[in-house]
Scaffold this active site. Structure first.
Site, PDB file in Angstrom:
ATOM      1  N   ASP A 100       9.304  17.489 -18.068  1.00 52.09           N
ATOM      2  CA  ASP A 100      10.274  16.322 -17.678  1.00 52.09           C
ATOM      3  C   ASP A 100       9.539  15.133 -17.998  1.00 52.09           C
ATOM      4  O   ASP A 100       8.279  15.140 -18.532  1.00 52.09           O
ATOM      5  CB  ASP A 100      10.219  16.511 -16.311  1.00 52.09           C
ATOM      6  CG  ASP A 100      11.689  15.954 -15.718  1.00 52.09           C
ATOM      7  OD1 ASP A 100      12.181  15.230 -16.425  1.00 52.09           O
ATOM      8  OD2 ASP A 100      11.785  16.602 -14.655  1.00 52.09           O
TER       9      ASP A 100
ATOM     10  N   ASP B 182      21.209  15.865 -15.316  1.00 51.75           N
ATOM     11  CA  ASP B 182      21.155  16.078 -13.912  1.00 51.75           C
ATOM     12  C   ASP B 182      22.643  16.261 -13.179  1.00 51.75           C
ATOM     13  O   ASP B 182      22.648  16.671 -12.188  1.00 51.75           O
ATOM     14  CB  ASP B 182      20.531  14.804 -13.393  1.00 51.75           C
ATOM     15  CG  ASP B 182      18.740  15.253 -13.299  1.00 51.75           C
ATOM     16  OD1 ASP B 182      18.697  16.514 -13.780  1.00 51.75           O
ATOM     17  OD2 ASP B 182      18.080  14.208 -13.022  1.00 51.75           O
TER      18      ASP B 182
HETATM   19  C1  DGJ Z   1      14.649  15.453 -13.256  1.00 51.26           C
HETATM   20  C2  DGJ Z   1      15.140  16.706 -13.730  1.00 51.26           C
HETATM   21  O1  DGJ Z   1      16.161  16.502 -14.403  1.00 51.26           O
HETATM   22  C3  DGJ Z   1      15.572  17.710 -12.690  1.00 51.26           C
HETATM   23  O2  DGJ Z   1      16.141  18.843 -13.256  1.00 51.26           O
HETATM   24  C4  DGJ Z   1      14.172  18.032 -11.955  1.00 51.26           C
HETATM   25  O3  DGJ Z   1      13.370  18.525 -12.448  1.00 51.26           O
HETATM   26  C5  DGJ Z   1      13.493  16.706 -11.380  1.00 51.26           C
HETATM   27  N1  DGJ Z   1      13.400  15.801 -12.317  1.00 51.26           N
HETATM   28  C6  DGJ Z   1      12.284  17.024 -10.796  1.00 51.26           C
HETATM   29  O4  DGJ Z   1      11.656  16.001 -10.278  1.00 51.26           O
END
Ligand code: DGJ
Length: 761
Positions: free
Chosen positions: A480, A550
């Protein structure tokens, strides 16, 4: 040989069955573009395509009595200061303070295959006969610098890749302030500029704009997370081009940092398109003997519309950009705990979720954010890549083993480029973040960016994470990156080298990826950046899949995945079924619709299955069975066709057809339901006209309707669940399939979906 040099006319012809690209060496030693488009038969002389223009009084760039006016010349790599008043591809600052350069043709080399441009990622070949490469060397005598323009044409794809490389030989140093990877010129301005733009949770929306005199550009200055706002992709399409017909020129940048892509139309209607590292904040000093390599631009030509362009990108990127053991394999069905627990978990809770996942057929359990250091919220912990034993007493090693004992694999989330100030790492190395001493350090989500332009920082992070991977049983990593960059300054770089920092940062990310994927080749990497804000081709070189967004709402995801499909293969799109009400939009969509969208991606779940009803669990089992049976077709074998755009209508549709045209899966989606609406037909694509197919679809009511509601909507639970009929490919493509409104009602009405299976008899 797909590249020929015609000595007598000083013309290079790059061509294959589908595309031609013609470059001519002018009398002044500059390169002009004669043509880029549908394949032409090869011949010695194309120079009539060079239009001279002498009517206007502008500087002449050739020793008399010539007449080359650069402002009207379609150039391969235009520069500033010699009579071309449009945006240059290159700006070099010299020690006498001048920016004027004059690169003239020196030599060329044509060779079979394609060379790497390490440390940058790029498309590749597996054997030399897959592509041919042309390198043209230009030379500036005053600076004593070579500029090498590299063009590769693939044998079986309408693809030409480009990059530029500088080799400085002169004793006085020079500073490159701007160096595009490619510049391409067209003799007219009859184009629409198609871009993929958006923001967090609404990434890669399709936008179109007709070109006009002047400049239209997209860019990123976010340092690294560029692609959610402006993806490094542009299509120049003819206004009459559609998904299935017409000319389209795609440009995709294999880079994860600041970029610019622009089309400039001159007052004589010439369109100049260029793409490269964003010059803002960039400068690169070269001493004698040093080189600078620009990233790669992948250009795709299609005269069969946008779908053909996308299918070319999909196949090229899936097979000749993605690398490693996962390249040709369909992906495990995973369950990710993020939306199920966020930071609130312990080992017992995780194992309960993993157990249920294993029971329904999930193959991989992914532990997301919150497993390390003091990471109980997003204020602290980033940088401390050792397990939080209070939450997970058996460590990652123990937990991964326990998950595997349930019969499924284990995956882990990391965010290696970041640090919280409340962390042991920051306390030990406060100077390891990008920042300008004496100024405020901006943060986002309470986190700061580690200075990956420094090798010792990358080395340290590598050792920390490699230790966990060596000790545990980890099959998947979600990498990430949750913020845009600020204060781009490295405390160890010289003042005159600060312009290198952002590019070196990205090279540091690539280096860490390279090391981890080399040491752990069996691990499946998924890249991520606050959802899909770093979805670019360079990431695919290391991580074969990317978390798309997201925003996990099914209806929103149709738009996001539709836009993403312009460039990126279906198998690269991370797509999950999440809980309702949706955590981002608070919208309730049927679990059937959520899966119908997620099927066209990597497919997984992001919820606690223990909280579903029995009927929903049965549905989940059916969905997993369906995906296991169809994932090779959807993710690996098939060609993807966009049928109806969610940006234009209430209804959207797409389909995947197998290479042998014997099987297809169609996804049909609607936003709001209509009462007493008109008839709807959906015309399919890519089938064989003469083949008789069986079309079948599930007409049973959705799992969240109990028997009473189902009945009220006229959906008898004892209806036969599958409806099917037979039709030839031509019928399905030209007459279309009927969309049954009664079935849409049973599928939930608003935000409903139908999946059609199409199978040859
Ligand atoms: C952003 C990601 O897109 C989410 O899926 C998740 O992993 C969060 N970060 C965790 O902090």
């Amino acid at each position: 040989m797909a590249i020929k040099f015609h000595e007598s006319t000083k013309t290079f012809h790059l061509f294959n069955k589908e595309v031609s690209y013609l470059i001519h060496i002018l009398d002044n030693g500059h390169l002009t573009n004669l043509y880029y488009g549908k394949a032409l038969r090869d011949k010695e002389d194309f120079t009539y395509l060079y239009d001279t223009y002498t009517a206007v009084n502008l500087p002449i760039c050739v020793p008399e009595p010539g007449s080359i006016k650069l402002n009207y010349t379609r150039q391969e790599y235009p520069v500033y200061g010699t009579g071309d008043y449009r945006t240059p591809a290159l700006t070099i600052f010299q020690q006498n303070g001048s920016f004027v350069v004059d690169f003239k043709y020196a030599s060329y080399e044509i060779y079979a295959g394609k060379r790497e441009i390490k440390p940058l990622p790029s498309t590749y070949v597996e054997s030399e006969d897959e592509a041919t490469t042309l390198e043209i060397t230009l030379h500036d005598e005053v600076m004593d610098t070579d500029l090498v323009l590299t063009y590769t044409i693939y044998e079986n794809y309408p693809v030409i890749t480009r990059n530029a490389r500088f080799l400085h030989k002169g004793s006085e140093s020079i500073v490159i302030d701007r160096a595009m990877s490619a510049s391409v010129e067209f003799p007219d301005m009859d184009f629409e500029f198609t871009q993929l733009s958006g923001a967090w949770a609404r990434e890669r929306y399709v936008k179109n704009q007709k070109l006009e005199m002047g400049t239209h550009s997209i860019q990123s200055l976010m340092g690294t997370c560029s692609s959610g706002e402006q993806n490094p992709f542009v299509a120049l399409k003819r206004p009459d081009a559609t998904e299935t017909q017409g000319e389209v020129y795609g440009f995709s940048f294999v880079y994860s940092g600041n970029f610019v892509a622009q089309a400039e139309v001159s007052t004589h209607d010439i369109t100049r398109f260029m793409m490269g590292i964003n010059p803002e904040g960039f400068s690169w000093k070269l001493e004698a003997g040093e080189t600078f390599q620009t990233p790669e631009v992948v250009m795709v030509y299609s005269n069969e519309g946008l779908n053909k362009m996308s299918q070319t990108y999909h196949r090229l990127y899936r097979t000749r950009l993605v690398r490693g053991q996962w390249r040709d394999k369909s992906r495990p069905i995973l369950l990710n705990n993020w939306e199920a627990t966020y930071f609130d978990f312990d080992e017992e809770k995780l194992l309960k979720i993993a157990k249920k996942a294993s029971e329904v057929g999930v193959e991989l359990f992914v532990l997301d954010d919150g497993w390390f250091g003091a990471r109980n919220d997003d204020y602290r912990g980033l940088g401390d890549w050792y397990v939080n034993l209070e939450k997970l007493p058996s460590g990652i090693a123990g937990l991964s083993k326990k998950v595997e004992e349930l019969g499924i694999k284990f995956g882990l989330w990391v965010e290696l480029e970041m640090v919280n100030k409340d962390s042991d790492l920051y306390r030990a190395h406060p100077d390891w973040i990008l920042h300008v001493p004496g100024r405020f350090d901006s943060h986002q989500r309470h986190q700061y960016v580690l200075d990956f332009s420094r090798k010792e920082v990358v080395d340290y992070i590598y050792e920390m994470i490699a230790k966990i991977l060596r000790e545990s049983s980890i099959s998947y990593i979600k990498w990430d990156m949750n913020r845009y960059m600020t204060e781009p300054y490295s405390v160890i770089a010289n003042p005159c080298d600060q312009g290198r920092v952002m590019h070196k940062y990205i090279l540091g990310v690539y280096d860490l990826y390279e090391r981890l994927t080399s040491e752990f080749p069996e691990i499946l990497f998924e890249s991520c950046a606050s959802g899909g804000t770093r979805f670019d081709p360079a990431m695919l070189y290391y991580a074969p899949q990317t978390w798309c967004s997201d925003d996990t709402d099914a209806s929103e995801r149709v738009k996001i995945q539709y836009g993403t499909s312009y460039v990126y293969p279906i198998v690269s799109m991370g797509s999950h079924v999440s809980a309702v009400p949706n955590h981002q939009l608070h919208r309730i969509t049927p679990i059937e619709t959520r899966a119908a969208v997620a099927y066209f991606g990597t497919f997984g779940y992001e919820l606690d299955l223990n909280l579903l009803s029995d009927a929903e669990i049965e549905t989940v089992k059916k969905q997993i069975k369906f995906m296991k049976a169809h994932r090779d077709l959807i993710q690996i074998d098939g060609d993807f066709y966009r049928l109806q755009s969610p940006f234009e209508k209430n209804e959207a549709a797409w389909m995947v057809v197998s290479q042998d045209k014997k099987e297809a899966v169609v996804g049909y989606y609607q936003k709001l339901n209509k009462v007493n609406g008109s008839w709807m037909r959906l015309k399919l694509q890519g089938l064989d006209s003469d083949t008789l197919y069986e079309v079948s679809y599930d007409i049973s009511p959705i799992a969240s309707y109990d028997a009473k509601i189902a009945e009220a909507y006229g959906a008898q639970v004892d209806d036969s669940t599958i409806r099917s009929y037979k039709a030839y490919g031509d019928e399905l493509m030209y007459a279309g399939i009927c969309i049954d409104r009664e079935v849409l009602n049973k599928k939930g009405g608003d935000f409903s979906a139908i999946i059609f299976n199409v199978k040859a008899e």
